[in-house]
Design a protein around this motif. Structure first.
Motif, PDB file in Angstrom:
ATOM      1  N   GLU A 288      23.660  21.733 -34.989  1.00 50.58           N
ATOM      2  CA  GLU A 288      24.877  22.322 -35.551  1.00 50.58           C
ATOM      3  C   GLU A 288      24.468  23.585 -36.295  1.00 50.58           C
ATOM      4  OE1 GLU A 288      27.052  19.545 -38.073  1.00 50.58           O
ATOM      5  OE2 GLU A 288      27.499  21.232 -39.397  1.00 50.58           O
ATOM      6  N   ALA A 289      25.247  24.628 -36.157  1.00 55.45           N
ATOM      7  CA  ALA A 289      24.923  25.881 -36.839  1.00 55.45           C
ATOM      8  C   ALA A 289      26.166  26.423 -37.518  1.00 55.45           C
ATOM      9  CB  ALA A 289      24.376  26.894 -35.846  1.00 55.45           C
ATOM     10  N   LYS A 290      25.935  27.203 -38.541  1.00 54.09           N
ATOM     11  CA  LYS A 290      27.079  27.815 -39.229  1.00 54.09           C
ATOM     12  C   LYS A 290      26.904  29.330 -39.225  1.00 54.09           C
ATOM     13  CE  LYS A 290      25.119  27.560 -43.848  1.00 54.09           C
ATOM     14  NZ  LYS A 290      25.301  27.156 -45.227  1.00 54.09           N
ATOM     15  N   ILE A 291      28.030  30.006 -39.316  1.00 52.84           N
ATOM     16  CA  ILE A 291      28.009  31.468 -39.327  1.00 52.84           C
ATOM     17  C   ILE A 291      27.629  31.941 -40.720  1.00 52.84           C
ATOM     18  CG2 ILE A 291      29.475  33.520 -39.189  1.00 52.84           C
ATOM     19  CD1 ILE A 291      31.054  32.071 -36.987  1.00 52.84           C
ATOM     20  N   VAL A 292      26.609  32.804 -40.788  1.00 49.42           N
ATOM     21  CA  VAL A 292      26.205  33.332 -42.100  1.00 49.42           C
ATOM     22  C   VAL A 292      26.509  34.827 -42.226  1.00 49.42           C
ATOM     23  CG1 VAL A 292      24.452  31.585 -42.535  1.00 49.42           C
ATOM     24  CG2 VAL A 292      23.810  33.666 -41.311  1.00 49.42           C
ATOM     25  N   TYR A 293      26.747  35.488 -41.105  1.00 45.05           N
ATOM     26  CA  TYR A 293      27.075  36.916 -41.197  1.00 45.05           C
ATOM     27  C   TYR A 293      27.816  37.361 -39.940  1.00 45.05           C
ATOM     28  CZ  TYR A 293      26.596  41.672 -42.937  1.00 45.05           C
ATOM     29  OH  TYR A 293      26.870  42.921 -43.442  1.00 45.05           O
ATOM     30  N   ILE A 294      28.777  38.271 -40.150  1.00 38.51           N
ATOM     31  CA  ILE A 294      29.566  38.818 -39.030  1.00 38.51           C
ATOM     32  C   ILE A 294      29.668  40.328 -39.211  1.00 38.51           C
ATOM     33  CG2 ILE A 294      31.861  38.894 -37.966  1.00 38.51           C
ATOM     34  CD1 ILE A 294      32.340  36.079 -39.004  1.00 38.51           C
ATOM     35  N   GLU A 295      29.688  41.010 -38.120  1.00 41.55           N
ATOM     36  CA  GLU A 295      29.877  42.465 -38.183  1.00 41.55           C
ATOM     37  C   GLU A 295      30.558  42.921 -36.901  1.00 41.55           C
ATOM     38  OE1 GLU A 295      26.168  44.411 -38.947  1.00 41.55           O
ATOM     39  OE2 GLU A 295      27.071  46.398 -39.050  1.00 41.55           O
ATOM     40  N   GLY A 296      31.404  43.932 -36.998  1.00 32.77           N
ATOM     41  CA  GLY A 296      32.020  44.540 -35.815  1.00 32.77           C
ATOM     42  C   GLY A 296      33.116  43.685 -35.209  1.00 32.77           C
ATOM     43  N   GLU A 297      33.257  43.802 -33.867  1.00 33.10           N
ATOM     44  CA  GLU A 297      34.348  43.130 -33.159  1.00 33.10           C
ATOM     45  C   GLU A 297      33.853  41.833 -32.513  1.00 33.10           C
ATOM     46  OE1 GLU A 297      36.164  45.967 -30.424  1.00 33.10           O
ATOM     47  OE2 GLU A 297      35.429  47.568 -31.718  1.00 33.10           O
ATOM     48  N   LEU A 298      34.743  40.853 -32.525  1.00 39.93           N
ATOM     49  CA  LEU A 298      34.424  39.579 -31.873  1.00 39.93           C
ATOM     50  C   LEU A 298      35.617  39.119 -31.056  1.00 39.93           C
ATOM     51  CD1 LEU A 298      32.649  37.677 -34.797  1.00 39.93           C
ATOM     52  CD2 LEU A 298      31.565  38.822 -32.864  1.00 39.93           C
TER      53      LEU A 298
ATOM     54  N   ILE B  93      23.910  46.670 -15.836  1.00 43.42           N
ATOM     55  CA  ILE B  93      25.263  46.819 -16.394  1.00 43.42           C
ATOM     56  C   ILE B  93      25.157  47.617 -17.687  1.00 43.42           C
ATOM     57  CG2 ILE B  93      27.273  45.592 -17.310  1.00 43.42           C
ATOM     58  CD1 ILE B  93      26.446  43.188 -15.571  1.00 43.42           C
ATOM     59  N   ASP B  94      26.010  48.627 -17.804  1.00 43.41           N
ATOM     60  CA  ASP B  94      26.028  49.441 -19.029  1.00 43.41           C
ATOM     61  C   ASP B  94      26.844  48.728 -20.090  1.00 43.41           C
ATOM     62  OD1 ASP B  94      24.486  51.597 -18.088  1.00 43.41           O
ATOM     63  OD2 ASP B  94      26.197  52.304 -16.923  1.00 43.41           O
ATOM     64  N   TYR B  95      26.194  48.402 -21.188  1.00 42.07           N
ATOM     65  CA  TYR B  95      26.856  47.676 -22.266  1.00 42.07           C
ATOM     66  C   TYR B  95      26.892  48.504 -23.547  1.00 42.07           C
ATOM     67  CZ  TYR B  95      26.713  43.171 -19.786  1.00 42.07           C
ATOM     68  OH  TYR B  95      26.901  42.137 -18.905  1.00 42.07           O
ATOM     69  N   THR B  96      27.915  48.226 -24.344  1.00 37.63           N
ATOM     70  CA  THR B  96      27.979  48.740 -25.711  1.00 37.63           C
ATOM     71  C   THR B  96      27.959  47.539 -26.646  1.00 37.63           C
ATOM     72  OG1 THR B  96      29.363  50.560 -24.955  1.00 37.63           O
ATOM     73  CG2 THR B  96      29.338  50.144 -27.316  1.00 37.63           C
ATOM     74  N   ILE B  97      27.158  47.629 -27.691  1.00 39.38           N
ATOM     75  CA  ILE B  97      27.155  46.541 -28.689  1.00 39.38           C
ATOM     76  C   ILE B  97      28.388  46.716 -29.560  1.00 39.38           C
ATOM     77  CG2 ILE B  97      25.949  45.518 -30.648  1.00 39.38           C
ATOM     78  CD1 ILE B  97      23.318  46.487 -29.406  1.00 39.38           C
ATOM     79  N   ILE B  98      29.269  45.720 -29.540  1.00 45.07           N
ATOM     80  CA  ILE B  98      30.522  45.864 -30.301  1.00 45.07           C
ATOM     81  C   ILE B  98      30.595  44.932 -31.514  1.00 45.07           C
ATOM     82  CG2 ILE B  98      31.843  46.672 -28.285  1.00 45.07           C
ATOM     83  CD1 ILE B  98      33.081  43.801 -28.179  1.00 45.07           C
ATOM     84  N   GLY B  99      29.749  43.942 -31.578  1.00 45.56           N
ATOM     85  CA  GLY B  99      29.805  43.043 -32.728  1.00 45.56           C
ATOM     86  C   GLY B  99      28.563  42.188 -32.814  1.00 45.56           C
ATOM     87  N   ARG B 100      28.474  41.455 -33.896  1.00 47.16           N
ATOM     88  CA  ARG B 100      27.329  40.546 -34.044  1.00 47.16           C
ATOM     89  C   ARG B 100      27.703  39.367 -34.935  1.00 47.16           C
ATOM     90  NH1 ARG B 100      23.662  42.594 -39.062  1.00 47.16           N
ATOM     91  NH2 ARG B 100      23.338  40.346 -39.218  1.00 47.16           N
ATOM     92  N   VAL B 101      27.078  38.259 -34.663  1.00 44.69           N
ATOM     93  CA  VAL B 101      27.233  37.055 -35.484  1.00 44.69           C
ATOM     94  C   VAL B 101      25.839  36.508 -35.749  1.00 44.69           C
ATOM     95  CG1 VAL B 101      28.320  34.792 -35.685  1.00 44.69           C
ATOM     96  CG2 VAL B 101      29.284  36.469 -34.145  1.00 44.69           C
ATOM     97  N   THR B 102      25.557  36.203 -36.999  1.00 48.12           N
ATOM     98  CA  THR B 102      24.278  35.580 -37.323  1.00 48.12           C
ATOM     99  C   THR B 102      24.526  34.117 -37.686  1.00 48.12           C
ATOM    100  OG1 THR B 102      23.349  37.659 -38.077  1.00 48.12           O
ATOM    101  CG2 THR B 102      22.262  35.665 -38.848  1.00 48.12           C
ATOM    102  N   TYR B 103      23.754  33.258 -37.053  1.00 51.21           N
ATOM    103  CA  TYR B 103      23.886  31.818 -37.261  1.00 51.21           C
ATOM    104  C   TYR B 103      22.653  31.279 -37.999  1.00 51.21           C
ATOM    105  CZ  TYR B 103      27.504  31.640 -33.600  1.00 51.21           C
ATOM    106  OH  TYR B 103      28.636  31.813 -32.847  1.00 51.21           O
ATOM    107  N   ALA B 104      22.880  30.191 -38.714  1.00 50.28           N
ATOM    108  CA  ALA B 104      21.758  29.426 -39.282  1.00 50.28           C
ATOM    109  C   ALA B 104      21.991  27.978 -38.915  1.00 50.28           C
ATOM    110  CB  ALA B 104      21.703  29.588 -40.789  1.00 50.28           C
ATOM    111  N   ALA B 105      20.979  27.356 -38.358  1.00 46.72           N
ATOM    112  CA  ALA B 105      21.117  25.950 -37.958  1.00 46.72           C
ATOM    113  C   ALA B 105      20.766  25.051 -39.134  1.00 46.72           C
ATOM    114  CB  ALA B 105      20.212  25.644 -36.778  1.00 46.72           C
ATOM    115  N   ARG B 106      21.531  23.974 -39.293  1.00 45.88           N
ATOM    116  CA  ARG B 106      21.286  23.068 -40.411  1.00 45.88           C
ATOM    117  C   ARG B 106      19.916  22.395 -40.262  1.00 45.88           C
ATOM    118  NH1 ARG B 106      25.542  18.382 -41.487  1.00 45.88           N
ATOM    119  NH2 ARG B 106      24.240  17.365 -39.944  1.00 45.88           N
ATOM    120  N   GLU B 107      19.572  22.069 -39.023  1.00 45.83           N
ATOM    121  CA  GLU B 107      18.304  21.371 -38.795  1.00 45.83           C
ATOM    122  C   GLU B 107      17.090  22.287 -38.968  1.00 45.83           C
ATOM    123  OE1 GLU B 107      20.923  21.226 -36.934  1.00 45.83           O
ATOM    124  OE2 GLU B 107      21.391  19.171 -36.317  1.00 45.83           O
TER     125      GLU B 107
END
Lengths: 204, 446
Positions: free
Chosen positions: B149-159, B70-84
């Motif tokens: 449990e994880a929290k969002i630490v960074y976002i970029e592009g479309e989600l 499947i041809d994909y385009t990267i449109i966004g990103r989310v970086t998570y950090a887990a508390r544990e």
């Protein structure tokens, strides 16, 4: 081979061109010459307006083309497009080799193959279904609404352009689901299954 | 939809492009890092301008590549950090295909995992997820592995959802390497994603970017390379067992060959010679009488070159050293109620042996029938074989247990985990069985 209704010949009341009808129970057809929307009555045709031209979008399914899925061969006879804000989803009207009707819903890579069903509903009020709530063996997983933008090909029922269309997905688990569809004056129930688009084999 | 729509950032007026289809709900301005809500007139939801990225990532928004045909385009990103796991961050790259919709490519410490929304997950409530020992999805059983449990630490592009900094998501990971199911719960919904561990070199090639070094760290979905010996043992053990069984039962004739058949009575001592021509297996002496009393009325001796090598009476049985004439081994006498006795001797030397049969009480009328067979095998030969096989099986199970324990340790399963406790019990049972097997072998030897 596509079915062609040879017993009755219809011509477009707008441009006079012959209407190629591929499903004998079709009620609505778009003239392939002038894009007029034509309602098919018993032995006559009625112009119900100028059909909108849908913008071409990439799709696995093409009108009047056949494809294989789950050991069945389907022919795409028509489609309705519904818009929701920045996006849209399409409901494809299909016929299999036994001339049975199916609907394939395609929404940004999510595919659902369904048939009409006469499931009795606990209530018919769209607002009473809450996402996450359980109704017997079903869980409400999605609610949404869109507006009918237009159609192509032929359909077994009449539709109203710009009419609001609400839907609810009730998951039965294991990919099985029931979809409830509401318009201002009617409601319909469909039963089917989520499918993997990679399972679709488009036939030339 | 594939069409490009132009909009402007409501915070800095920079031009933004939407390429990610109709489900996109938020976009992050690449200039001022503001996250805009597409459903609410591009309202600014949060801002990442002052957030420093801790990860160096090989992928960037706009890159195009082919995964799973499947041809994909990267449109966004989310970086998570887990508390544990405070030192572990991972980034989900949102992929979009006009034909096949959305998917994720997760980058975590060099590992790459491809995920797509799963709709076939059974109707299981969130609290039930971790209570199942396994959950079947698409004819595969997935084992609950971890929940965090994880929290969002960074976002970029479309989600395709509204994401803000520090938004929390709860995860339950179920595994069947290289596949997995990630159940993700936010405040508004629960979604299931089916994942697959990908070969990183293939993905880098697909996106036409320079490959990173292969990940050295552990990842739960990375399939373990099966040790060669383990793979071999799966087949070799059973193949060898069958070959050995056939060889023993089919090709090696242990039924024996009659070399002498005589009878003796209470009237006189009976002597006869018999010749052993085969050193294979044992020489069997079968003693038979019509009554136990008659059988118990005879003594029997075997000589070789005038040296006694075997003596048998109703009370005792001795094997002698043929060179020293001293008793080498005392055997158990036969049952007094027996009417038939079978003695198996390992007569190592070929040649002629002398058998003498002497009645104990000549007044008791008795007749003894003797049949001598050479090249005769005994059932306990098979017993040895099965004992040997059993030990091999035990060793194999022990090896398997150790392998699972190693796997559990490397995958970070809590040592108090019930499964592991179960495995520990299995290990103890295995060791006990080995000891029993050794005891059986020793007993057989005696």
């Amino acid at each position: 081979m596509l079915y062609q209704n040879d017993n009755l010949t219809y011509n477009c009341p707008q441009c006079g061109d012959k209407l190629n009808i591929f499903f004998k129970y079709s009620k609505l057809i778009k003239c392939q010459s002038c894009s007029s929307a034509i309602f098919l009555e018993d032995k006559s045709v009625r112009l119900i307006g100028e059909g909108s031209t849908l913008s071409p979008e990439p799709s696995l399914i093409e009108l009047h083309k056949m494809f294989k899925l789950q050991n069945k061969t389907f022919t795409a006879l028509g489609k309705i497009r519904y818009g929701y804000g920045r996006g849209f989803w399409e409901e494809w009207f299909l016929r299999d080799e036994k001339n049975q009707e199916f609907w394939l819903s395609i929404d940004e890579g999510d595919f659902v193959l369904e048939e009409k069903n006469k499931l009795s509903l606990p209530f018919k009020d769209f607002s009473k279904f809450k996402v996450g709530s359980r109704h017997g063996k079903y869980i409400v997983t999605e609610k949404g609404e869109g507006t009918c933008i237009g159609f192509e090909g032929e359909l077994p029922e009449n539709i109203n352009i710009d009419e609001k269309h609400q839907y609810i997905h009730l998951s039965e688990g294991g990919g099985h689901l029931v979809t409830l569809e509401f318009t201002k004056n009617s409601s319909q129930t469909f039963k089917g299954k989520w499918i993997d688009p990679l399972d679709i084999e488009v036939l030339n | 939809m594939s069409q490009v729509k132009s909009i402007k950032c409501t915070n800095c007026a920079a031009p933004l492009s939407l390429i990610g289809g109709g489900r996109v709900e938020s976009i992050t301005c690449s200039y001022c890092k503001s996250v805009l809500d597409l459903n609410d007139n591009y309202k600014v939801l949060s801002n990442f301008k002052n957030v420093k990225e801790s990860q160096k990532l090989p992928f960037a928004i706009g890159m195009v590549g082919r995964i799973k045909d499947i041809d994909y385009t990267i449109i966004g990103r989310v970086t998570y950090a887990a508390r544990e796991y405070p030192h572990g961050e991972w980034t989900d790259f949102l992929l979009f295909s006009p034909l096949y919709g959305y998917a994720y490519l997760t980058y975590e410490d060099g590992h790459l995992i491809y995920s797509k929304r799963n709709r076939t997950f059974p109707n299981v409530t969130w609290s039930e997820l971790t209570q199942h020992s396994s959950i079947g999805v698409d004819r595969k059983d997935f084992t609950p592995f971890d929940h965090y449990e994880a929290k969002i630490v960074y976002i970029e592009g479309e989600l395709t959802w509204l994401a803000k900094r520090n938004d929390k998501t709860y995860f339950v990971d179920l595994i069947n390497p290289p596949f997995g199911i990630s159940a993700e719960k936010t405040n508004s919904e629960i979604e299931y994603y089916k994942s697959e561990y990908l070969d990183s070199t293939t993905v880098y090639d697909a996106f036409n970017i320079e490959a990173e070094d292969e990940a050295k760290t552990f990842n739960v979905l990375k399939p373990f390379k099966r040790p060669f010996l383990k793979s071999l043992s799966y087949i070799a053990f059973f193949v060898l067992f069958i070959i050995a069984l056939f060889a023993l039962v089919g090709n090696v004739d242990g039924s024996g060959k009659l070399i002498k058949s005589i009878s003796a009575d209470n009237q006189a001592v009976k002597s006869t010679d018999f010749t052993v021509n085969s050193s294979k297996y044992l020489v069997d002496l079968e003693l038979r009488a019509s009554k136990a009393k008659e059988l118990n009325n005879f003594n029997l001796q075997i000589h070789k070159d005038k040296n006694i090598i075997f003596s048998l009476t109703p009370q005792s049985a001795y094997i002698f050293n043929s060179k020293t004439n001293h008793i080498e081994k005392k055997l158990h006498p036969w049952d007094k109620d027996s009417k038939k006795v079978r003695v198996s001797l390992n007569l190592e030397e070929l040649g002629t042996y002398h058998l003498s049969i002497k009645p104990i009480n000549p007044s008791i009328k008795s007749t003894l029938f003797i049949r001598i067979n050479e090249a005769s095998s005994r059932l306990n030969y098979l017993g040895w074989f099965f004992a040997f096989t059993f030990i091999l099986w035990i060793l194999y199970k022990f090896y398997q247990w150790r392998y699972k324990r190693k796997l559990a340790y490397e995958r970070g399963i809590d040592i108090e985990n019930e499964d592991l406790e179960h495995n520990t019990k299995s290990g103890i049972i295995t060791i006990v069985l080995i000891i029993i097997a050794i005891a059986i072998i020793i007993a057989f030897g005696n």
